[in-house]
Design a protein around this motif. Structure first.
Motif, PDB file in Angstrom:
ATOM      1  N   ARG A   4     -33.818  63.824  44.288  1.00 47.30           N
ATOM      2  CA  ARG A   4     -32.795  62.947  43.755  1.00 47.30           C
ATOM      3  C   ARG A   4     -32.108  62.169  44.680  1.00 47.30           C
ATOM      4  N   LEU A   5     -32.005  60.921  44.400  1.00 48.15           N
ATOM      5  CA  LEU A   5     -31.147  60.072  45.283  1.00 48.15           C
ATOM      6  C   LEU A   5     -29.513  60.038  44.738  1.00 48.15           C
ATOM      7  N   ARG A   6     -28.702  60.435  45.710  1.00 52.42           N
ATOM      8  CA  ARG A   6     -27.339  60.321  45.376  1.00 52.42           C
ATOM      9  C   ARG A   6     -26.604  58.805  45.562  1.00 52.42           C
ATOM     10  N   THR A   7     -27.438  58.377  46.600  1.00 51.48           N
ATOM     11  CA  THR A   7     -27.271  56.828  46.529  1.00 51.48           C
ATOM     12  C   THR A   7     -28.398  56.205  47.368  1.00 51.48           C
ATOM     13  N   ASP A   8     -28.710  55.125  47.039  1.00 49.17           N
ATOM     14  CA  ASP A   8     -29.870  54.341  47.633  1.00 49.17           C
ATOM     15  C   ASP A   8     -29.397  53.483  48.794  1.00 49.17           C
ATOM     16  N   ARG A   9     -28.355  53.302  48.951  1.00 51.27           N
ATOM     17  CA  ARG A   9     -27.963  52.624  50.092  1.00 51.27           C
ATOM     18  C   ARG A   9     -26.833  53.248  51.025  1.00 51.27           C
ATOM     19  N   PRO A  10     -27.414  54.174  51.833  1.00 51.98           N
ATOM     20  CA  PRO A  10     -26.570  54.972  52.694  1.00 51.98           C
ATOM     21  C   PRO A  10     -25.534  54.228  53.548  1.00 51.98           C
ATOM     22  N   GLU A  11     -24.486  54.869  53.845  1.00 52.71           N
ATOM     23  CA  GLU A  11     -23.523  54.276  54.876  1.00 52.71           C
ATOM     24  C   GLU A  11     -24.294  54.410  55.991  1.00 52.71           C
ATOM     25  N   PRO A  12     -23.681  53.781  57.057  1.00 51.56           N
ATOM     26  CA  PRO A  12     -24.184  53.547  58.418  1.00 51.56           C
ATOM     27  C   PRO A  12     -24.166  54.833  59.271  1.00 51.56           C
ATOM     28  N   ALA A  13     -23.070  55.451  58.804  1.00 54.80           N
ATOM     29  CA  ALA A  13     -22.906  56.730  59.561  1.00 54.80           C
ATOM     30  C   ALA A  13     -23.896  57.835  59.267  1.00 54.80           C
TER      31      ALA A  13
END
Length: 67
Positions: A34-43
């Motif tokens: 499952r995705l928690r977010t589909d746009r991960p932070e750069p870090a």
């Protein structure tokens, strides 16, 4: 970066969750990604790329874009 998953290809190995736990999770009922977010932070983007490479089912796709 934009991330998509294909649950039909997921085998529930959990490498993605171990590699990038802020981005990926597993369902309690079926163990599938499952995705928690589909746009991960750069870090964490390098971890997401590694998770995609480690996925035995090839269920994770990383789309690099500037949008």
């Amino acid at each position: 970066m934009h991330v998509t998953i294909d649950q039909d290809r997921c085998c529930g190995a959990g490498q993605c969750v171990l590699t990038a736990p802020t981005v990926f999770d597993q369902g309690d009922d079926d163990g599938l990604v499952r995705l928690r977010t589909d746009r991960p932070e750069p870090a964490v983007q390098s971890d997401v790329r590694l998770a995609a490479a480690l996925c035995p089912g090839g269920a994770i796709t990383v789309h690099d874009s500037n949008t």
